[in-house]
Scaffold this motif. Sequence first.
Motif, mmCIF file in Angstrom:
data_model
loop_
_atom_site.group_PDB
_atom_site.id
_atom_site.type_symbol
_atom_site.label_atom_id
_atom_site.label_comp_id
_atom_site.label_asym_id
_atom_site.label_seq_id
_atom_site.Cartn_x
_atom_site.Cartn_y
_atom_site.Cartn_z
ATOM 1 N N SER A 1 0.934 -1.043 -0.156
ATOM 2 C CA SER A 1 0.003 -0.062 0.098
ATOM 3 C C SER A 1 0.911 1.326 0.199
ATOM 4 O O SER A 1 0.190 2.240 -0.440
ATOM 5 C CB SER A 1 -0.918 -0.041 1.244
ATOM 6 O OG SER A 1 0.091 -0.081 2.318
ATOM 7 N N GLN A 2 2.135 1.019 0.518
ATOM 8 C CA GLN A 2 2.950 2.319 0.430
ATOM 9 C C GLN A 2 3.678 2.558 -0.785
ATOM 10 O O GLN A 2 4.443 3.558 -0.869
ATOM 11 C CB GLN A 2 3.989 2.091 1.566
ATOM 12 C CG GLN A 2 3.477 2.122 2.877
ATOM 13 C CD GLN A 2 4.525 2.103 4.030
ATOM 14 O OE1 GLN A 2 5.760 1.807 3.739
ATOM 15 N NE2 GLN A 2 3.869 1.995 5.398
ATOM 16 N N MET A 3 3.656 1.867 -1.836
ATOM 17 C CA MET A 3 4.337 1.754 -3.112
ATOM 18 C C MET A 3 3.376 2.291 -4.136
ATOM 19 O O MET A 3 2.262 1.958 -4.205
ATOM 20 C CB MET A 3 4.977 0.686 -3.116
ATOM 21 C CG MET A 3 6.043 0.388 -2.461
ATOM 22 S SD MET A 3 7.141 -0.971 -3.117
ATOM 23 C CE MET A 3 6.001 -2.146 -3.255
ATOM 24 N N GLN A 4 4.051 2.672 -5.352
ATOM 25 C CA GLN A 4 3.207 3.206 -6.431
ATOM 26 C C GLN A 4 3.460 2.013 -7.325
ATOM 27 O O GLN A 4 4.224 1.684 -7.981
ATOM 28 C CB GLN A 4 3.632 4.410 -7.205
ATOM 29 C CG GLN A 4 3.720 5.506 -6.333
ATOM 30 C CD GLN A 4 4.542 6.656 -7.210
ATOM 31 O OE1 GLN A 4 5.890 6.533 -7.063
ATOM 32 N NE2 GLN A 4 3.711 7.420 -7.737
ATOM 33 N N VAL A 5 2.554 0.856 -7.139
ATOM 34 C CA VAL A 5 2.647 -0.548 -7.931
ATOM 35 C C VAL A 5 1.620 -0.226 -9.095
ATOM 36 O O VAL A 5 0.495 -0.030 -8.884
ATOM 37 C CB VAL A 5 2.728 -1.498 -6.831
ATOM 38 C CG1 VAL A 5 2.596 -2.791 -7.846
ATOM 39 C CG2 VAL A 5 3.519 -1.693 -6.023
ATOM 40 N N SER A 6 2.357 -0.343 -10.121
ATOM 41 C CA SER A 6 1.152 -0.537 -11.393
ATOM 42 C C SER A 6 0.689 -2.093 -11.574
ATOM 43 O O SER A 6 1.493 -2.969 -10.896
ATOM 44 C CB SER A 6 1.919 -0.060 -12.683
ATOM 45 O OG SER A 6 2.722 -0.788 -13.248
ATOM 46 N N ASP A 7 -0.044 -2.089 -12.512
ATOM 47 C CA ASP A 7 -0.524 -3.547 -12.844
ATOM 48 C C ASP A 7 0.075 -4.299 -13.810
ATOM 49 O O ASP A 7 0.238 -5.309 -13.847
ATOM 50 C CB ASP A 7 -2.099 -3.356 -13.265
ATOM 51 C CG ASP A 7 -2.826 -2.906 -12.305
ATOM 52 O OD1 ASP A 7 -2.881 -3.164 -11.113
ATOM 53 O OD2 ASP A 7 -4.028 -2.492 -12.466
ATOM 54 N N GLU A 8 1.059 -3.386 -14.304
ATOM 55 C CA GLU A 8 2.018 -3.912 -15.434
ATOM 56 C C GLU A 8 2.815 -4.890 -14.599
ATOM 57 O O GLU A 8 3.347 -4.457 -13.585
ATOM 58 C CB GLU A 8 2.815 -2.796 -15.990
ATOM 59 C CG GLU A 8 2.762 -2.858 -17.478
ATOM 60 C CD GLU A 8 3.680 -1.524 -17.780
ATOM 61 O OE1 GLU A 8 4.565 -1.715 -18.506
ATOM 62 O OE2 GLU A 8 3.305 -0.306 -17.568
ATOM 63 N N ILE A 9 3.206 -6.194 -15.352
ATOM 64 C CA ILE A 9 4.313 -7.089 -14.873
ATOM 65 C C ILE A 9 5.507 -6.765 -15.205
ATOM 66 O O ILE A 9 5.670 -6.792 -16.568
ATOM 67 C CB ILE A 9 3.661 -8.461 -14.980
ATOM 68 C CG1 ILE A 9 2.372 -8.676 -14.323
ATOM 69 C CG2 ILE A 9 4.649 -9.404 -14.703
ATOM 70 C CD1 ILE A 9 1.663 -9.906 -14.435
ATOM 71 N N ALA A 10 6.524 -6.528 -14.427
ATOM 72 C CA ALA A 10 7.808 -6.424 -14.767
ATOM 73 C C ALA A 10 8.702 -7.671 -14.864
ATOM 74 O O ALA A 10 9.208 -7.871 -16.049
ATOM 75 C CB ALA A 10 8.488 -5.461 -13.720
ATOM 76 N N ILE A 11 8.568 -8.609 -14.060
ATOM 77 C CA ILE A 11 9.173 -9.823 -14.203
ATOM 78 C C ILE A 11 8.249 -10.850 -13.662
ATOM 79 O O ILE A 11 7.537 -10.778 -12.896
ATOM 80 C CB ILE A 11 10.427 -9.819 -13.091
ATOM 81 C CG1 ILE A 11 11.441 -8.714 -13.513
ATOM 82 C CG2 ILE A 11 11.218 -11.154 -13.160
ATOM 83 C CD1 ILE A 11 12.485 -8.348 -12.496
ATOM 84 N N GLN A 12 8.239 -11.794 -14.774
ATOM 85 C CA GLN A 12 7.190 -13.213 -14.505
ATOM 86 C C GLN A 12 8.279 -14.284 -14.473
ATOM 87 O O GLN A 12 8.714 -14.645 -15.314
ATOM 88 C CB GLN A 12 6.374 -13.162 -15.492
ATOM 89 C CG GLN A 12 5.416 -14.432 -15.400
ATOM 90 C CD GLN A 12 4.177 -14.048 -14.451
ATOM 91 O OE1 GLN A 12 3.604 -13.176 -14.867
ATOM 92 N NE2 GLN A 12 4.050 -14.907 -13.479
ATOM 93 N N ILE A 13 8.240 -14.800 -13.208
ATOM 94 C CA ILE A 13 9.214 -16.074 -13.339
ATOM 95 C C ILE A 13 8.274 -17.294 -13.043
ATOM 96 O O ILE A 13 7.414 -17.170 -12.072
ATOM 97 C CB ILE A 13 10.381 -16.245 -12.173
ATOM 98 C CG1 ILE A 13 11.159 -14.995 -12.529
ATOM 99 C CG2 ILE A 13 11.141 -17.562 -11.969
ATOM 100 C CD1 ILE A 13 12.135 -14.884 -11.546
ATOM 101 N N SER A 14 8.228 -18.506 -13.845
ATOM 102 C CA SER A 14 7.236 -19.345 -13.405
ATOM 103 C C SER A 14 7.937 -20.957 -13.525
ATOM 104 O O SER A 14 8.486 -21.051 -14.428
ATOM 105 C CB SER A 14 5.958 -19.415 -14.296
ATOM 106 O OG SER A 14 6.330 -19.009 -16.043
#
Lengths: 429, 227
Positions: free
Chosen positions: B12-25
């Motif tokens: 909640s304290q960060m500006q996090v966008s919905d865009e995914i930067a890194i996806q490791i699966s």
Amino acid sequence: MSDQATSFVRNDMLPPKEPPSSQVGVVKWARENLFGGWLSTVLTLLSIAAIVYIVWHLFPWFANGVWNADSLTQCREILNGATGACWAVIRVNWLQLVFGFYPPELYWRPILAFVLLFVAIAPVLFPSVPRKLLWFSGLYPFLAVWLLWGGTVWAPVLTLAGFVLGYLVLMAAGSLGTVIATGLTIAVPVLFWLFALGPLDDFLQGVIPLEIEPVASRDFGGFMISVVIGVAGIALSLPLGILFALGRQSTMPIIKWISVVFIEFIRGVPLITLLFTASLLLNYFLPPGTNFDLILRVIIMVTLFATAYMAEVIRGGLAALPKGQYEAADALGLDYWKAQRLIIMPQALKISIPGIVNTFIGLFKDTTLVVFIGILDPIGRASAIRATSDWQGIYWELFLFIGAVFWIFCFSMSRYSMHLERRLKTDHR
Amino acid sequence: MEAIAERAIDRSQMQVSDEIAIQISQMNKWYGQFHVLRDIDLTVHRGERIVIAGPSGSGKSTLIRCINRLEEHQAGKIVVDGTELSSDLKNIDKVRSEVGMVFQHFNLFPHLTILENCTLAPIWVRKIPRKEAEETAMHFLEKVKIPEQANKVSADQLSGGQQQRVAIARSLIRKPQTMLFDEPTSALDPEMIKEVLDTMIQLAEEGMMTMLCVTHEVSCAGPSRTG
């Protein structure tokens, strides 16, 4: 200390004093190094006695030297029983020792080539020399070959054109993928040199005849040949050595194995066998009628030999670099060649300087081995001089002289490498 | 490493966008027979800051080194900014151009000055003119508070903390979307740790940069919660 009621705080600094006179300067040095105890005092005195004895006996021989005589017999007559060197042998045969059988009226050509050599290497050796001179350094090999061997100007120009062609192909084929581009870059100039160079040379010579008198390789000799082979070997073995050192570390198995086999084979064979191969065996393998210059063959063999050593010296430098340097270069997005050129090689070569110069000096002295395949280098010239009736029986003077000249060359290289190490240490580059 | 990375920061304290930067699966990595990373799943959104903590030898560093392909993974998928990491060199170059990395041992280039360390990548990879690259470099060196050291030579003349800040500036000048920190403070003396952490916190406060930090020191994880 903590249980003391009053603490002492000094508020003023004591003024600096000179160290005691027995602890500085010449007195200290002599005490420490020469007269540290009774044993070292005795050894010092013995050494001084030995030096005095040697100089006492050798000095008259050097100083009494005869410079004006036409033969050893004349020298002996002039000396009349006194000890003395017969330096006249060097004065009389000086030009032969330097140039071999090079036509005397063309001596200006090797002399000019030798002077220009220093102009060409200056920007490589010293950063204070204007960078623009590097163009001249690049052109120098072609100019030097033309000056030394003579002939039409078009042969070296067309050889140079082959390199330019290769560069153009590399630029044009860059988009075709690394393997194809590299293949074309090597193949096109080689085909050009093999098939187009001869006819084009004849054609251009017919249109614009620009020619100086050709001199055959068999007329080369003396120190000239040592310098030609030595400089060519030094200039070629460093870049080739870098390539083979990188090849040996390559992740591509073929390149890796070619490098390993080359290095291990060449290093495992005495240079003299390679030189015999160059002078005798290559003729059997080459198509009949091809005239593959003997000096060129020797340069190739000496270069290959030095390259194998150079590759191992540089591999040592590469191994000394921390892995983090490669990783940082990767993480910054530098590709392989840029990382090598900007990050890895500047540091690896700096670490390898003593080994590289060691190889250079070894190569330069090894050029005297060409005497065994009939090239009249200074040693060969000296033997020929000693075989004449005038100078039969002389040997100290000639070999001392040859040794002194080689020593000057090698010592200069050694001093330069020390200078370079100091410079790189202070600026860290 | 079997556990999923600990989310150290309250979202909640960060500006996090919905865009995914890194996806490791389902990513797996072996060193020879040794199974280092087992079935790693990790989704990092743009602007998210994550501290990966854990004991030495648990594979934290290996994980983030896989993200810019300093290490290869043998199974599973890593997608960075929409580019999947495979043996394709073009993709690797693309990912590396978007991802900055800071190392435990700084890895500055000792044969170059501080300024040259910073301008190397812009000049040779991005082909930016030298003058412009130098100006940008000075800007970032000011940001990490060491502009006066620009013409000094790296290794011996700077303290560890200063070297690490130069390394951060060297990465920032490429304007990466994501920064990876591989144990950035563990080679530093205690009094130097703070200056590096302050730089990182300042970075975190400033913008939308995605940050991944590997550490085994709580002192590093602590402040980043608030950042």
